[in-house]
Design a protein around this motif. Structure first.
Motif, short mmCIF file in Angstrom:
data_model
loop_
_atom_site.label_atom_id
_atom_site.label_comp_id
_atom_site.label_asym_id
_atom_site.label_seq_id
_atom_site.Cartn_x
_atom_site.Cartn_y
_atom_site.Cartn_z
N PRO A 270 0.96 -1.07 0.04
CA PRO A 270 -0.02 -0.24 -0.17
C PRO A 270 0.91 1.26 -0.08
CG PRO A 270 -0.11 -1.01 2.13
CD PRO A 270 0.80 -1.96 1.36
N PHE A 271 0.33 2.42 -0.47
CA PHE A 271 0.83 3.52 -0.54
C PHE A 271 0.37 4.59 0.77
CE2 PHE A 271 2.64 2.07 -4.23
CZ PHE A 271 3.66 2.92 -4.64
N ARG A 272 1.09 5.33 1.19
CA ARG A 272 0.58 6.60 2.04
C ARG A 272 1.29 7.80 1.76
NH1 ARG A 272 -1.25 2.94 6.01
NH2 ARG A 272 0.09 1.49 5.79
N ARG A 273 0.23 9.01 2.19
CA ARG A 273 0.98 10.26 2.22
C ARG A 273 1.75 10.74 3.29
NH1 ARG A 273 -0.37 12.92 -2.32
NH2 ARG A 273 -2.03 12.28 -3.57
N HIS A 274 2.75 11.27 3.09
CA HIS A 274 3.71 11.77 4.06
C HIS A 274 4.27 12.86 4.30
CE1 HIS A 274 4.36 7.40 4.95
NE2 HIS A 274 4.58 7.20 3.66
N GLY A 275 4.57 13.66 5.44
CA GLY A 275 5.19 14.89 5.54
C GLY A 275 4.25 15.96 5.10
N GLU A 276 4.79 17.22 5.14
CA GLU A 276 3.73 18.32 4.78
C GLU A 276 3.65 18.42 3.49
OE1 GLU A 276 5.48 22.07 6.35
OE2 GLU A 276 5.92 21.22 8.32
N SER A 277 4.63 17.88 2.78
CA SER A 277 4.49 17.90 1.04
C SER A 277 3.32 16.83 0.91
CB SER A 277 5.84 17.71 0.62
OG SER A 277 6.24 16.50 0.83
N LEU B 118 13.11 15.97 0.07
CA LEU B 118 13.28 15.12 -1.32
C LEU B 118 12.71 16.04 -2.47
CD1 LEU B 118 13.09 11.52 -0.46
CD2 LEU B 118 14.94 13.14 -0.01
N CYS B 119 13.00 15.86 -3.63
CA CYS B 119 12.49 16.14 -4.78
C CYS B 119 12.24 14.86 -5.47
CB CYS B 119 12.94 17.48 -5.57
SG CYS B 119 12.77 17.52 -7.37
N ILE B 120 10.99 14.51 -5.65
CA ILE B 120 10.91 13.24 -6.42
C ILE B 120 10.30 13.43 -7.82
CG2 ILE B 120 9.46 11.15 -6.30
CD1 ILE B 120 9.17 11.71 -3.20
N PHE C 212 10.13 6.27 -14.99
CA PHE C 212 10.37 5.68 -13.65
C PHE C 212 10.71 6.92 -12.79
CE2 PHE C 212 15.19 6.31 -14.29
CZ PHE C 212 15.16 6.36 -15.64
N THR C 213 11.14 6.61 -11.72
CA THR C 213 11.17 7.77 -10.54
C THR C 213 12.59 7.73 -9.93
OG1 THR C 213 8.88 7.13 -9.96
CG2 THR C 213 10.29 8.33 -8.36
N ILE C 214 13.19 8.85 -9.66
CA ILE C 214 14.43 9.01 -9.01
C ILE C 214 14.03 10.19 -8.01
CG2 ILE C 214 15.87 8.56 -10.87
CD1 ILE C 214 16.71 11.22 -10.97
N TRP C 215 14.87 10.19 -6.90
CA TRP C 215 14.64 11.51 -6.01
C TRP C 215 16.25 12.12 -5.97
CZ3 TRP C 215 17.71 11.22 -1.66
CH2 TRP C 215 17.87 10.14 -1.08
N MET C 216 16.11 13.62 -5.61
CA MET C 216 17.09 14.16 -5.35
C MET C 216 16.98 14.92 -4.04
SD MET C 216 18.69 15.79 -8.83
CE MET C 216 17.76 15.71 -10.27
N ALA C 217 18.05 15.33 -3.37
CA ALA C 217 18.00 16.17 -2.13
C ALA C 217 19.03 17.16 -2.07
CB ALA C 217 17.95 15.36 -0.88
N LYS D 274 15.04 22.04 -5.17
CA LYS D 274 13.89 22.31 -4.21
C LYS D 274 13.41 20.95 -3.58
CE LYS D 274 11.08 25.29 -6.75
NZ LYS D 274 10.00 25.49 -7.66
N PRO D 275 13.17 21.59 -2.21
CA PRO D 275 12.76 20.33 -1.37
C PRO D 275 11.48 20.08 -1.10
CG PRO D 275 13.47 22.27 0.02
CD PRO D 275 13.52 22.71 -1.50
N GLY D 276 11.11 18.93 -0.83
CA GLY D 276 9.43 18.78 -0.73
C GLY D 276 8.49 18.88 -1.70
#
Lengths: 678, 494
Positions: free
Chosen positions: B128-135, B153-155, B420-425, B430-432
């Motif tokens: 399952p998926f869930r939403r997280h954080g303020e973003s 993170l910037c997803i 596909f997905t990557i993330w950067m930080a 830009k975060p979030g």
């Protein structure tokens, strides 16, 4: 029509010829006058002839261009008549020359012609580049923006200047490309040949915004390639403006703002900032000699980043070198240096400092009062310092501070709500709360020995990478508990044993136990009869393979394993004579990738005469639930010591691959080697 | 490299000769007047090191003010499934087992591993998926620790690539070309930006093998090769073994002073050789001997993490104590970053889950989840996330249909290049935010596609480099990391 326009477009090329030629003839004539009559005058007939021909060509192409080139207005008319006048003026000057030669009247007439050329050229230039082309650099610099940008009129003071610099040279009353005028409000309201350019509140629907966001290569992209392009911040600002548009009169403070606005305002401030000189190579050299690492931040800005080359041997006196280049310093890293507090007022002399790293130094709040008033400081790193709440006064005087790092300082204790209330907008970054990771489970230790079979004794080592961990172990296969021995160094085994070890560390959950069986060959096995025949390919030396005191490796095809496909194994071991026995060890191979699985159960029974067997032990083993790496597992079965000569061993195979296997249901294998009796 | 050798020693043409001699004489004379000595080659190993330390763009030639000074690239080798980790597609659960519509596939080229399949049964995530954080970023339950740092993170959900098999795809990410032979990103940065630490290599590589698919694709050392750049710029692999860098240890009975004398003598001989032949690889050799000498003390120091406090191990997880795991490498990455290593490349293998995906990806995600999140937190609390760019991602994504038999608890996924997905930080990203959008089938990109070259252009931009201007002329052509395309993704810059 189009062919005529094609020729018309040679106008911008040709026009330079009459200007150059006529000017040259004039200068040459003037030079001759200056040197006196004796000097031979230039060949006026030829020179003015060429002048006439080129100005004629220029006028004709100019008229063609004026007809279809998208130019209109009074300026065009004036340029047109001035140009025609020049063309008519050339034969007049020629006639005057032939009539009066070097008399004053001729000179007057020629000078007038050159004046006319200058006027025509200027008018033409104004047509192409915009009327304010010459004066713009003077104007933009001195443009007055309110000191508080929030009071600025959005359209007039923030939007229009962008457009004037980058769009109006084509979209003005003289040129009116696409029938669009952007130089004043009426033009914006009227739109261009395709209608309205803006849809208030909907940037994505507004042609103007759409076009500036098209890829650079696109034909519709504005400004066209080759012209000065909009910066990213300008584009984002324009998009925001249209999205939040409320007529053309709004002031910035009345609109909801996004980061795009802040970014553009920063850019605007930077371009209006007083010019700062980049440090000279000599000054940079001096900084380097003073023990600093200096990095020039970019080729087209004066800013430098300064760090300390060798923090350990850094002397605080060296800071004074920074004064000379103070205005150019954008970033300063003094981390881990032995700073002394009384010298830090030099920091106040760095008006453009944006990032300051003082982490892991002895600075305190008192030594940082010099920072007060730094208008550009955005990031302040105080990690590992003694700075406490008395820094608040200084912080209040840092108008643009965005981030404050307070890990391992007294400030870390302060609650987020307090910061929000007293320093709204400031991001305060403390340490990571390790509690969120709970009590993580340790990784099991390693059991290391030279071999698994031994005759007399075997040296066992237990290893862990946990720096402060404690290993407890048992030798009887039971799970180590509080009272089990603590491992202090390598030890010897003198009997077949299952070593089981657990790693423990304060604040961590104990590791899963790890175990390994080490087998002492106590009673030699004389002969093994296999009731189940091994597969042709993996039969090695038959039953003898299981009693040769050589263990198979993790490679099932090494010739030391007996392989059985899809069936259980039954065998009888003959010890040759009656011995006192207490346990039996059997090895099996695990290599799920190669369809080889561990047994589900093993039972051992003993007999003195080979006819009546009494059970020694039967054990069941859980099947694996996922793919694992190849490995050998040894099963130790033991019971009450007894006299025996024969042992019957039954090993239950999984027979088929389990459901989670890539090939579920296919026949699988049982691989066995070495039966040891103790 | 060899072309420099040729032009310098034998093919110096008339023009170059005149320019050089005129300028040379001029500056020498001027230098004499001003009382300073002209810089020229010396047989001092320290000078050779100095050459290594400065890049072609250092000394104020950067195109922009840099937002990032160093990069930690957590490369997830094998192609992590975006559908189980980052990109939630409930439609796939609804349409489970139905065939992938041709209108969605639109002729996409498949690998030989599924091109023969009769059907392409769609399959949604078991997790399952869930939403997280303020973003409110959406993540799967497989990444509970990453979920704690989503606001940093910037997803990017809309990455796409051109390659469909591992080696070309990784090579494409690392070098900008699917064919091998071009310099890796770290080599480009070493060439352009130079080093920030004279005792450690500019470009280091750390490998780990995951528990998800233990016998998956191997990696080749050419992925961190210098290509046509000078060999000084190649990546140095730090191994999780007794000798972290091979052939570095002094033999028994040799002391430091003896080694020093030997290196000085060899440098002198090499320098004579260089003056005779003019091969720039010789000066590289001198610098490398010197670097190796320094690494004899700097590498053991950095690899010995036993001095790290307990809370650091708790953050990075228990495996961070086991050398050679991803967690241990993540911790090492932070240590290397602290010491100014410019480009730290991690590779974590085992994401290639063609079969048995649900159980394999669970283990694989556990390998990296905590340590990746811990690295971001740790850099942040130290203030290092300001100028360290952290990247997490693989070479492509995975298909929305099952490879092999689809059962209730089991399925596999093949390679998928279209999204596909990557993330950067950090590093001025830009975060979030979550950038880009894929269709409901998780097959095509709907909004804001990011090509591999766009990603590379953005990476260089954050380090102050205009990817169009940063070139190296080799065999008559000017090469870029981004070949002939790529746009900086300004929307994700802060």
């Amino acid at each position: 029509m189009d062919a005529l326009l094609y020729f018309g477009r040679f106008h911008p090329l040709l026009l330079h010829l009459p200007i150059g030629i006529l000017l040259y003839v004039y200068l040459h004539w003037g030079y001759a006058q200056l040197l006196g009559r004796k000097q031979r005058p230039p060949n006026f007939n030829f020179a003015l002839g060429v002048g006439l021909a080129t100005s004629l060509a220029t006028t004709i192409t100019g008229l063609l261009l004026a007809n279809g080139g998208g130019y209109e207005g009074e300026l065009l008319e004036r340029h047109k008549y001035a140009g025609i006048a020049v063309t008519l003026g050339v034969p007049l000057v020629w006639w005057a020359y032939r009539r009066w030669k070097n008399r004053g009247a001729f000179g007057l007439l020629f000078t007038a012609l050159i004046g006319l050329v200058a006027v025509t050229g200027h008018l033409g230039g104004s047509l192409t580049h915009g009327e304010d082309f010459l004066t713009r650099p003077l104007r933009i610099r001195g443009q007055t923006l309110p000191k508080n940008l929030q009071e600025a009129h959005v359209f007039e003071q923030l939007v229009l200047p962008i457009v004037e610099r980058k769009c109006v040279s084509c979209h003005n009353p003289q040129k009116a490309k696409g029938e669009l005028l952007l130089h004043d409000l009426n033009g914006w309201r009227r739109g261009g040949e395709n209608g309205q350019i803006l849809v208030a509140g909907m940037a994505e629907e507004s042609p103007l915004i759409q076009r500036i966001f098209l890829p650079k290569g696109d034909e519709q992209h504005m400004p066209p390639s080759g012209k000065l392009q909009l910066t990213v911040n300008e584009k984002n600002f324009l998009r925001w403006w249209v999205d939040s548009m409320d007529g053309y009169e709004a002031r910035l403070e009345s609109l909801a703002q996004t980061p795009a606005v802040a970014a553009y305002l920063d850019e605007l401030r930077a371009s209006n900032a007083p010019q700062i000189d980049a440090p000279s190579p000599r000054e940079i050299q001096r900084l380097r000699q003073g023990g600093f690492l200096v990095e020039k931040l970019s080729a087209n800005a004066p800013w430098i980043a300064v760090a300390v080359a060798e923090p350990d041997s850094f002397s605080t006196d060296a800071l004074s070198v920074l004064r000379r280049v103070g205005p150019a310093i954008r970033e300063l890293n003094l981390a881990k240096t032995g700073l002394e507090k009384e010298r830090l007022h030099v920091l106040g002399k760095l008006p453009h400092l944006q990032r300051l790293d003082l982490s892991h130094t002895a600075v305190s709040a008192a030594s940082l009062t010099g920072l007060a008033g730094l208008e550009n400081l955005a990031v302040l790193n105080l990690v590992g310092t003694r700075v406490d709440t008395s820094i608040f006064t200084t912080l209040r005087q840092l108008p643009r501070l965005e981030k404050l790092y307070v890990w391992r300082t007294p400030l870390e204790q302060i609650k987020g709500a307090f910061w929000e209330q007293h320093f709204p907008g400031l991001e305060v970054i403390g340490g990571v709360d390790v509690a969120q990771f709970g009590r993580p489970k340790l990784v099991a230790p390693l059991i290391v020995a030279e071999a698994e079979l031994f005759v007399d004794s075997l040296l066992i080592e237990l290893e862990t990478k946990a720096p402060r961990g404690e290993i407890r172990y048992t030798l009887d296969g039971s799970t180590p508990g509080e009272d089990s021995p603590v491992y202090t160094g390598p030890f010897h085994l003198r009997a077949t044993s299952e070593v089981r070890a657990v790693l423990a560390m304060d604040g961590w959950e104990d590791s899963d136990p790890v175990s390994k069986v080490f087998m002492k060959s106590g009673v030699p096995v004389a002969r093994i009869d296999l009731a189940t025949a091994p597969n042709e390919k993996y039969r090695a030396e038959g039953g003898a393979t299981l009693a040769d005191l050589e263990k198979g490796s993790t490679d099932f095809s090494d010739g030391k394993w007996l392989g059985f496909e899809g069936k259980d194994l039954r065998l009888t071991a003959d010890l040759g004579a009656v011995h006192e026995i207490s346990g039996v060890t059997i090895g099996a191979l695990n290599a799920p990738g190669a369809y080889i699985h561990l047994p589900l159960s093993i039972s051992v029974a003993s007999s003195v005469d080979g006819d009546t067997f009494t059970p020694l032990q039967r054990r069941q083993y859980p099947a694996a639930t996922e793919l694992t790496e190849p490995g050998v597992r040894n099963y130790l079965l033991s019971g009450t010591p007894r006299a025996a000569r024969f042992l019957r061993i039954e090993v239950e195979s999984q027979r088929v691959n389990p459901p989670w296997h890539p090939a579920p249901g296919a026949n699988c294998w049982l691989f066995v080697d070495e039966v040891l009796v103790e | 490299m060899h072309k420099e050798f040729g032009t310098r020693a034998y093919q110096m043409n008339r023009r170059a000769f005149l320019a050089k001699s005129a300028l040379g004489l001029g500056t020498a004379a001027l230098g004499g007047l001003l009382g300073c000595t002209p810089s020229g080659p010396t047989d001092d190993p320290a000078a050779a090191m100095a050459q290594r330390l400065s890049g072609v763009l250092s000394e104020g030639k950067l195109h922009f003010a840099p937002k990032a000074r160093r990069v930690i690239y957590l490369f997830q080798s094998g192609g992590p499934s975006q559908l189980e980790l980052f990109d939630h597609k409930p439609l796939l659960n609804q349409l489970r087992g139905q065939d992938l519509p041709e209108a969605i596939r639109r002729g996409q080229r498949l690998t030989g591993m599924t091109s023969g399949q009769d059907a392409f049964p769609l399959v949604g995530s078991l997790y399952p998926f869930r939403r997280h954080g303020e973003s409110g970023a959406e993540l799967s339950d497989l990444l509970p620790h990453t979920a704690r740092v989503v606001d940093d993170l910037c997803i990017i959900r809309s990455m796409h690539t051109e390659a469909i098999n591992h080696d070309p795809a990784i090579t494409f990410f690392q070098t900008g070309s699917q064919q091998s032979g071009r310099p890796s990103i770290g080599s480009w940065l070493s060439y352009g930006l130079g080093s920030m630490n004279e005792n450690l290599p500019t470009f280091t590589v750390l490998l780990s093998r995951g528990t998800g698919r233990k016998f998956g694709q191997p990696l080749y050392s050419r992925l961190w090769g210098n290509g046509f750049l000078h060999s000084l710029h190649q990546g140095v692999q730090f191994r999780a073994a007794k000798d972290p860098v091979l052939f570095l240890r002094d033999p028994e009975g040799m002391d430091r002073a003896g080694r020093r004398r030997m290196i000085d003598l060899v440098a002198e001989l090499n320098h004579r050789h260089e003056q005779e032949f003019g091969d720039p690889e010789i000066s590289g050799r001198i610098a490398q001997y010197e670097m190796a000498y320094r690494m004899q003390t700097s590498v053991p120091e950095i690899m010995d993490t036993s001095g790290e406090p307990d809370y650091v191990y708790k953050m990075y997880g228990p495996e961070s104590m086991q050398a050679g795991t991803f967690a241990a490498n993540a911790l090492l990455a932070r240590r290397l970053a602290e010491r100014g290593v410019r480009f730290i490349q991690l590779y974590h293998m085992g994401w290639d889950q063609h079969d048995n995906l649900p159980s394999a990806i669970k283990n694989q995600a556990r390998d990296v989840d905590q340590a990746s999140a811990a690295l971001v937190m740790d850099l942040k609390q130290r203030g290092m996330l300001e100028d360290t760019l952290v990247i997490w991602g693989g070479e492509f994504g995975r298909t929305n249909y099952s490879q092999g038999v689809l059962t209730n608890t089991n399925y596999g996924r093949d390679h998928h290049p279209r999204c596909f997905t990557i993330w950067m930080a950090g590093g001025g990203i830009k975060p979030g935010i979550t950038y880009g959008k894929t269709d409901e089938y998780g097959y095509n990109i709907l909004e804001n596609p990011v090509h591999v070259h766009d990603f590379q252009a953005t990476l260089l931009h954050q380090l102050g480099i205009d990817h169009e201007k940063f070139t190296y002329k080799y065999q008559g052509r000017r090469f870029r990391l981004t070949d002939v395309s790529g746009e900086v993704i300004h929307d994700i810059l802060s």
